[in-house]
Design a protein around this motif. Structure first.
Motif, mmCIF file in Angstrom:
data_model
loop_
_atom_site.group_PDB
_atom_site.id
_atom_site.type_symbol
_atom_site.label_atom_id
_atom_site.label_comp_id
_atom_site.label_asym_id
_atom_site.label_seq_id
_atom_site.Cartn_x
_atom_site.Cartn_y
_atom_site.Cartn_z
ATOM 1 N N THR A 118 7.949 5.660 -1.808
ATOM 2 C CA THR A 118 7.919 5.761 -3.279
ATOM 3 C C THR A 118 9.441 5.520 -3.627
ATOM 4 O O THR A 118 10.229 6.309 -3.245
ATOM 5 C CB THR A 118 6.995 6.822 -4.477
ATOM 6 N N TYR B 84 0.389 6.082 -11.560
ATOM 7 C CA TYR B 84 1.484 4.648 -11.361
ATOM 8 C C TYR B 84 0.385 3.447 -11.008
ATOM 9 O O TYR B 84 0.531 4.330 -9.577
ATOM 10 C CB TYR B 84 2.700 4.058 -11.648
ATOM 11 N N ALA B 85 -0.264 2.760 -11.321
ATOM 12 C CA ALA B 85 -1.228 1.362 -10.206
ATOM 13 C C ALA B 85 -0.303 1.320 -8.929
ATOM 14 O O ALA B 85 0.166 -0.215 -9.753
ATOM 15 C CB ALA B 85 -2.425 1.427 -10.577
ATOM 16 N N SER B 86 -0.134 1.303 -7.734
ATOM 17 C CA SER B 86 1.196 0.575 -7.245
ATOM 18 C C SER B 86 0.355 0.610 -5.529
ATOM 19 O O SER B 86 0.342 1.421 -5.047
ATOM 20 C CB SER B 86 3.195 0.107 -6.973
ATOM 21 N N THR B 87 0.857 -0.736 -5.359
ATOM 22 C CA THR B 87 0.498 -0.475 -3.766
ATOM 23 C C THR B 87 1.086 -1.260 -2.943
ATOM 24 O O THR B 87 2.087 -2.043 -3.378
ATOM 25 C CB THR B 87 -0.983 -1.566 -3.512
ATOM 26 N N SER C 284 1.382 -3.540 1.357
ATOM 27 C CA SER C 284 1.053 -3.597 2.565
ATOM 28 C C SER C 284 1.740 -4.241 3.170
ATOM 29 O O SER C 284 2.814 -5.236 2.722
ATOM 30 C CB SER C 284 -0.614 -4.004 2.038
ATOM 31 N N LYS D 226 -2.929 -1.014 4.000
ATOM 32 C CA LYS D 226 -2.121 -1.372 3.202
ATOM 33 C C LYS D 226 -2.525 0.509 2.476
ATOM 34 O O LYS D 226 -3.425 1.399 3.219
ATOM 35 C CB LYS D 226 -3.353 -1.319 2.046
ATOM 36 N N THR D 227 -2.068 0.517 1.508
ATOM 37 C CA THR D 227 -1.718 2.203 1.015
ATOM 38 C C THR D 227 -1.519 1.774 -0.474
ATOM 39 O O THR D 227 -0.908 0.944 -0.417
ATOM 40 C CB THR D 227 -0.741 3.053 1.252
ATOM 41 N N SER D 228 -2.166 3.057 -1.337
ATOM 42 C CA SER D 228 -1.612 3.026 -3.011
ATOM 43 C C SER D 228 -0.764 4.070 -3.352
ATOM 44 O O SER D 228 -1.181 5.379 -2.758
ATOM 45 C CB SER D 228 -2.884 3.507 -3.352
ATOM 46 N N ASN D 229 -0.172 4.281 -4.323
ATOM 47 C CA ASN D 229 0.454 5.293 -4.936
ATOM 48 C C ASN D 229 -0.327 6.102 -5.829
ATOM 49 O O ASN D 229 -1.228 5.627 -5.912
ATOM 50 C CB ASN D 229 1.497 4.784 -6.350
ATOM 51 N N VAL E 225 6.119 1.777 -2.011
ATOM 52 C CA VAL E 225 4.861 1.679 -3.623
ATOM 53 C C VAL E 225 5.602 2.042 -4.777
ATOM 54 O O VAL E 225 7.163 2.582 -4.294
ATOM 55 C CB VAL E 225 3.605 2.407 -3.427
ATOM 56 N N ALA F 212 -0.824 10.442 -0.021
ATOM 57 C CA ALA F 212 -1.804 8.804 0.127
ATOM 58 C C ALA F 212 -2.515 8.734 1.213
ATOM 59 O O ALA F 212 -2.443 8.640 2.037
ATOM 60 C CB ALA F 212 -0.442 8.019 0.085
#
Length: 129
Positions: free
Chosen positions: A41, A103-106, A108, A96-99, A124, A62
């Motif tokens: 991050t 805070y919404a962040s991806t 890939s 693919k991954t997400s925070n 992310v 994550a």
């Protein structure tokens, strides 16, 4: 052909059929490969100053998914160092991954899985500004 030879050939054909060794062709049939990586991050400092490094940090916990088109073919969680490991059948995937957190962040990356291991790093957005 003698009875014994015919029996031997029939037995060999049956074993190959049961193992899935006969009648299949093309790359990737029955093979799998590994994708490993890290999820980081960034940014992690509200202000970056010259001479003061502020490198991305590992993201623990994550979820990392492997998508074949829109179908999830595998998933795992990152460890405390942000590392992950997935074993998948040969093919083309989007990893693919997400925070984790507010805070919404991806992030890939598209990878081709084969017998050669693949290593990727996904970063992310932390949301710090």
């Amino acid at each position: 052909m003698s009875e014994v030879k015919r029996f031997g050939w029939a037995l060999l054909a049956a074993v190959m059929w049961l193992c899935g060794c006969a009648g299949q062709s093309g790359p990737g049939i029955g093979h799998s490969g590994v994708v490993t990586g890290s999820v980081l991050t960034a940014p992690v400092c509200p202000v970056e100053r010259i001479g003061q490094e502020c490198p991305p940090r590992p993201l623990s916990g994550a979820t990392v998914v492997a998508l074949d088109r829109e179908v999830v073919r595998g998933s795992t969680l990152t460890d405390s160092a942000g590392a992950f490991n997935l074993t998948l059948p040969d093919g083309l995937y989007v990893i693919k991954t997400s925070n984790v957190g507010g805070y919404a962040s991806t992030a890939s990356e598209q990878v081709v899985i084969s017998q050669t291991p693949v290593h990727i790093t996904l970063v992310v957005d932390s949301g710090i500004r």
